[in-house]
Design an enzyme around this catalytic site. Structure first.
Site, short mmCIF file in Angstrom:
data_model
loop_
_atom_site.label_atom_id
_atom_site.label_comp_id
_atom_site.label_asym_id
_atom_site.label_seq_id
_atom_site.Cartn_x
_atom_site.Cartn_y
_atom_site.Cartn_z
N LYS A 100 1.14 -1.52 -0.31
CA LYS A 100 -0.07 -0.48 0.31
C LYS A 100 0.54 1.49 0.45
O LYS A 100 0.47 1.84 -0.40
CB LYS A 100 -1.35 0.05 1.61
CG LYS A 100 -2.26 -1.03 0.45
CD LYS A 100 -3.35 -1.51 2.01
CE LYS A 100 -4.35 -1.98 1.63
NZ LYS A 100 -3.97 -3.13 1.27
C1 LIG Z 1 -4.37 -4.72 1.03
C2 LIG Z 1 -3.79 -6.35 0.93
C3 LIG Z 1 -4.50 -6.90 0.07
C4 LIG Z 1 -5.42 -6.49 -0.69
O1 LIG Z 1 -4.84 -5.67 -2.48
P1 LIG Z 1 -6.29 -5.42 -2.76
O2 LIG Z 1 -5.71 -4.15 -3.65
O3 LIG Z 1 -7.07 -4.66 -1.46
O4 LIG Z 1 -6.95 -6.55 -3.30
C5 LIG Z 1 -3.05 -7.99 0.07
N1 LIG Z 1 -1.76 -8.45 0.53
C6 LIG Z 1 -1.41 -7.51 1.53
C7 LIG Z 1 -0.20 -7.62 2.50
C8 LIG Z 1 -2.89 -6.47 1.78
O5 LIG Z 1 -2.26 -4.98 2.74
#
Ligand SMILES: *Cc1c(COP(=O)(O)O)cnc(C)c1O
Length: 475
Positions: free
Chosen positions: A120
């Site tokens: 993120k």
């Molecule tokens: C947020 C997240 C996901 C999922 O991603 P999306 O964009 O919501 O599909 C997968 N792995 C980790 C470690 C995350 O923080």
């Protein structure tokens, strides 16, 4: 470039106008009115670019209302080897999202080398710089209110810390996150960051955010904003690393690749879908879910059935524990030929908590043209995959990436690179790593012992009025 709503009843907007908002006024999600098409000669030229230059080229197709020189400066200060310095496995930090070859055509792409060790950061760091720029230009300010069960809150706080005209009020469930996750957030001492631990579950925190956001007068008076996963700029920023991964895994632009994407709210893989629509030669987008398999079920059956809270499991890949996928509407808009009337009908059902079924429609027949494959992984699969990767490749994976690798291994095509997106580092999920390997994951040196730093958090009851009062006193 203008942005339209998936439900068709909102006036087209420019990028900066949708940057600070959330949903479109008609309840839909914003998307570009068309996807920029990348020619073969552009692709050939882009192959040689640094990550920041590539990001500028891609984002400048979507962001046409920030002067090019300013956009370039914002992107350059976002994607530096200093910010994304936590490479593991010998990755080259100057590449920002380097590949690790596991064997043959099988790779992982490190998206979690940023400040909070989860992917993120890739988008949120850009958002921090864009917010500051646009607010400065407009002489405005914003108070971001969010709820987190872990990764999103810390990524938002590290992106917004110290930014002018931005304050962050982040609710988290008291005592429910790991000690490391708590330390990451609560040890921040920046005066514009406010951590509120709510005595309840994540859903209680989420409900407070919804209640405050639904109070239009309060929202306007106190300039309440959000940075949740439906934010278009977050999706746009994520398109870049699909191009980078493609270039790093191939020799020429005649080749095709597959990406395996650990998925929850469908934001990450939605960016892959858009990269493919722009002309990046992606043969397959392999969607991996955990036990919360609402998306896997759709791609296997054509039925999208959002779950309720009671049906949603708490798993060892917690950032994928979703009951419905907030970005999924963007993909369905494209799948149904960008017809907002069809999307509105389908989401009238979703918003009532009902399922929809596309299996008997022409749209479903057309799905193979979008390149999706899906699969799911469970706790025992995750444990086995972490052991397998450690034993065979000497690479320690986090629990979410293990879900991705598990489904990737089921879908390998001989001769085609398969790139598994590494969405977090194992240091964030120590407990499951201990269970799988009987060993402690390695942390970046600067994060050793962060649990012992002084923490900056207030504990509050899940009481909407009390939390509003806290915001009023601190804006
Ligand atoms: C947020 C997240 C996901 C999922 O991603 P999306 O964009 O919501 O599909 C997968 N792995 C980790 C470690 C995350 O923080």
């Amino acid at each position: 470039m203008r942005y339209i709503s998936t439900r068709g009843h909102a006036a087209p907007q420019t990028f900066c106008d949708i940057l600070l908002g959330g949903l479109a006024p008609d309840g839909g999600l914003y998307l570009p009115e068309s996807y920029p098409q990348i020619s073969r000669s552009e692709l050939d030229a882009w192959r040689k670019l640094s990550y920041a230059d590539l990001a500028y080229e891609i984002l400048s197709r979507f962001i046409t209302d920030i002067p090019p020189a300013d956009l370039k400066a914002l992107v350059s200060k976002t994607y530096t080897a200093e910010v994304y310095r936590h490479a593991r496995n010998g990755g080259d930090v100057t590449q920002i999202t380097p590949l690790t070859q596991l064997e043959g055509d099988l790779y992982t792409q490190e998206l979690s080398n940023g400040p909070t060790l989860a992917f993120k950061d890739m988008a949120m760091q850009l958002l921090g710089n864009l917010f500051e720029y646009v607010l400065d230009k407009r002489g405005e300010s914003i108070n971001i209110l969010g709820a987190t069960s872990g990764d999103t809150g810390s990524a938002a706080e590290y992106a917004m810390r110290g930014k002018h005209n931005v304050k962050v009020f982040m609710l988290s469930p008291d005592g429910k996150m790991s000690a490391f996750q708590r330390a990451q957030m609560y040890s921040l001492q920046d005066p514009n960051i406010f951590n509120i631990a709510v005595t309840g579950m994540f859903d209680d925190a989420q409900d407070i955010v919804k209640a405050v956001s639904n109070d239009a007068a309060f929202k306007a008076k106190y300039k309440i904003g959000a940075v949740n996963s439906i934010n278009w700029a977050r999706v746009a920023a994520q398109i870049v690393y699909y191009f980078q991964g493609y270039f790093l895994a191939t020799q020429s632009n005649d080749e095709k690749v597959a990406f395996a994407v650990p998925s929850g709210n469908f934001g990450n893989i939605c960016a892959g879908h858009i990269a493919r629509q722009m002309g990046l030669p992606i043969a397959q987008l392999v969607l991996a879910t955990n036990e919360n398999d609402v998306l896997d079920e759709f791609f296997r059956t054509g039925i999208y059935r959002p779950r309720n809270t009671a049906e949603t499991s708490i798993t060892s890949s917690p950032s994928m524990d979703i009951s419905k996928a907030s970005n999924f509407e963007r993909f369905i808009f494209d799948l149904v030929g960008r017809d907002p009337a069809v999307v509105s009908d389908l989401w009238a059902k979703v918003d009532k908590g009902e399922a929809f079924d596309l299996s008997a429609t022409v749209y479903w027949k057309n799905l193979p043209n979008f390149g999706f494959i899906s699969g799911k992984s469970t706790h025992i699969d995750r444990i086995n995959t972490i052991r397998f990767a450690q034993g065979r490749y000497n690479v320690m994976l986090d629990t979410h990436t293990a879900d991705g690798l598990k489904v990737a291994l089921e879908n390998l095509v001989a001769g085609m690179p398969m790139i598994v997106l590494e969405t977090a580092q194992p240091a964030k999920f120590e407990e499951t790593i201990r269970e799988a390997l009987g060993a402690e994951p390695v942390r970046p040196a600067e994060m050793v012992g962060i649990e012992n730093l002084p923490q900056h958090v207030v504990v509050m009851a899940p009481d909407v009025d009390a939390i509003k009062q806290f915001i009023v006193e601190h804006v």
